[in-house]
Design a protein around this motif. Structure first.
Motif, PDB file in Angstrom:
ATOM      1  N   ASP A   1      35.257  46.164   5.545  1.00 18.42           N
ATOM      2  CA  ASP A   1      34.790  45.539   6.793  1.00 18.42           C
ATOM      3  C   ASP A   1      35.951  45.193   7.720  1.00 18.42           C
ATOM      4  O   ASP A   1      35.815  45.285   8.950  1.00 18.42           O
ATOM      5  CB  ASP A   1      33.979  44.289   6.486  1.00 18.42           C
ATOM      6  N   ASN A   2      37.084  44.776   7.159  1.00 17.31           N
ATOM      7  CA  ASN A   2      38.249  44.498   7.993  1.00 17.31           C
ATOM      8  C   ASN A   2      38.706  45.745   8.734  1.00 17.31           C
ATOM      9  O   ASN A   2      38.967  45.701   9.941  1.00 17.31           O
ATOM     10  CB  ASN A   2      39.390  43.946   7.130  1.00 17.31           C
ATOM     11  N   ILE A   3      38.807  46.857   8.027  1.00 14.75           N
ATOM     12  CA  ILE A   3      39.280  48.096   8.657  1.00 14.75           C
ATOM     13  C   ILE A   3      38.259  48.616   9.664  1.00 14.75           C
ATOM     14  O   ILE A   3      38.620  49.184  10.696  1.00 14.75           O
ATOM     15  CB  ILE A   3      39.581  49.145   7.582  1.00 14.75           C
ATOM     16  N   ALA A   4      36.982  48.391   9.377  1.00 18.82           N
ATOM     17  CA  ALA A   4      35.916  48.940  10.230  1.00 18.82           C
ATOM     18  C   ALA A   4      35.670  48.129  11.492  1.00 18.82           C
ATOM     19  O   ALA A   4      34.830  48.512  12.319  1.00 18.82           O
ATOM     20  CB  ALA A   4      34.620  49.028   9.425  1.00 18.82           C
ATOM     21  N   THR A   5      36.392  47.041  11.697  1.00 17.42           N
ATOM     22  CA  THR A   5      36.099  46.109  12.789  1.00 17.42           C
ATOM     23  C   THR A   5      35.993  46.789  14.153  1.00 17.42           C
ATOM     24  O   THR A   5      34.964  46.703  14.838  1.00 17.42           O
ATOM     25  CB  THR A   5      37.173  45.002  12.851  1.00 17.42           C
TER      26      THR A   5
ATOM     27  N   ALA B   1      46.144  49.701   8.402  1.00 21.35           N
ATOM     28  CA  ALA B   1      44.974  50.579   8.473  1.00 21.35           C
ATOM     29  C   ALA B   1      43.990  50.103   9.532  1.00 21.35           C
ATOM     30  O   ALA B   1      43.430  50.899  10.293  1.00 21.35           O
ATOM     31  CB  ALA B   1      44.290  50.649   7.105  1.00 21.35           C
ATOM     32  N   ARG B   2      43.759  48.775   9.599  1.00 21.50           N
ATOM     33  CA  ARG B   2      42.835  48.243  10.603  1.00 21.50           C
ATOM     34  C   ARG B   2      43.341  48.532  12.012  1.00 21.50           C
ATOM     35  O   ARG B   2      42.571  48.877  12.916  1.00 21.50           O
ATOM     36  CB  ARG B   2      42.654  46.742  10.406  1.00 21.50           C
ATOM     37  N   ALA B   3      44.653  48.396  12.223  1.00 22.36           N
ATOM     38  CA  ALA B   3      45.216  48.656  13.544  1.00 22.36           C
ATOM     39  C   ALA B   3      45.066  50.116  13.950  1.00 22.36           C
ATOM     40  O   ALA B   3      44.982  50.432  15.138  1.00 22.36           O
ATOM     41  CB  ALA B   3      46.692  48.255  13.565  1.00 22.36           C
TER      42      ALA B   3
END
Length: 312
Positions: A94-98, A147-149
């Protein structure tokens, strides 16, 4: 392209950033370095419109960051801070998919992108995507932050002391991965650090700040070999900076085409120049073959090549 023209920021009546002029080209890896309080993080936050400049103008791809919705601007800029800045009650997935979710991507595309990024940053182990940040090591959290960025494939990546809280082994490994990501993606990266060794290892261009102004701006080799003044020389560590420069450059960057004769000793293209120097001293050879893991010789490096700033 990111440009700063006459940019200033005042806190408590003091210019933390003082009439800064910068032009950062597309696809470049830029490191802003300097002592605490010199305006590094403030400059980065102004690029992302997290705080406004008091004077001057900042543009991203020709558009003033003050124009339009800052949230839309930030969706096109990846932003990484120390310890990742992750949402603690959300899973890694969920963090990466934000940002992809904010952009309305279909579920299948989001899942595919998250899986690809987990693989890119070395976190593809079974079950890891379902964990929360508190269940990860510091290095893993930082990988998730990177990865999230990168999730929405932004052309620009801003990084504020991203590896400062990590142990040396983990930090060096993530630095290597970041260099590989830059090479693979060609993104414009602006990284802030107070660590000159990290700056010399990562930056194609180093911008040294002092009291909100540019003390020196140039390649790692130029700054090490031609410091602008005594303060710059002291900050980079004087003669020790040459060893730091060797530790930040690889054999592949300076090797020459393959010669017909063998040197009698070899080294991998990904080895650092400091490792090459140590190998030369230990083996008694002033030249080394550069060989791939399968033994194929692809180049040659000599003692005279151990300067990553030398002309090609």
């Amino acid at each position: 392209m990111i440009t700063l023209a006459g940019v200033s920021k005042l806190y408590g009546g003091r210019r933390v950033v003082d009439r800064l002029d910068l032009a950062l080209t597309d696809g470049s890896f830029n490191v802003i370095v300097g002592p605490s309080g010199c305006g590094k993080s403030t400059t980065l936050r102004m690029m992302n419109a997290l705080i406004p400049a008091d004077e001057g103008r900042i543009t991203v791809n020709g558009r003033d960051v003050r124009d339009g919705d800052p949230a839309i601007l930030r969706r096109g800029i990846g932003y990484v801070i120390q310890a990742g800045g992750l949402f603690p009650h959300w899973s890694v997935f969920d963090n990466i998919a934000t940002v992809p979710r904010l952009l309305g991507w279909p579920k299948a595309r989001v899942a595919e992108r998250v899986a690809a990024l987990l693989a890119m940053v070395g976190l593809q182990a079974d079950g890891l995507a379902r964990r929360r940040p508190s269940e990860l090591s510091g290095g893993q959290q930082q990988r998730v932050g990177v990865a999230r960025a990168l999730a929405a494939d932004p052309p620009i990546l801003l990084m504020d002391e991203p590896f400062g809280a990590l142990d040396p082994v983990t930090r060096h490994g993530l630095q290597d991965e970041l260099k590989a990501i830059h090479k693979a993606t060609g993104k414009t990266i602006v990284l802030v650090t107070h660590d000159i060794e990290e700056a010399l290892k990562l930056g194609e261009r180093i911008i040294m700040l002092e009291e909100g102004r540019i003390a020196q701006d140039g390649t790692p080799a130029a700054i090490v070999h031609r410091p602008a003044n005594a303060r710059v020389r002291d900050f980079i560590g004087g003669e020790e900076a040459i060893l730091k420069l060797l530790a930040g450059a690889t054999v592949a960057q300076v090797m020459r085409p393959v010669a017909s004769e063998a040197a009698g000793a070899s080294i991998a293209p990904g080895a650092t120049l400091s490792a090459a120097l140590a190998h030369m001293v230990a083996s008694g050879h002033r030249t080394l073959d550069v060989s791939e893991a399968d033994g194929r010789r692809i180049g040659r490096i000599g003692f005279e090549d151990l300067d990553p700033g030398r002309p090609a």
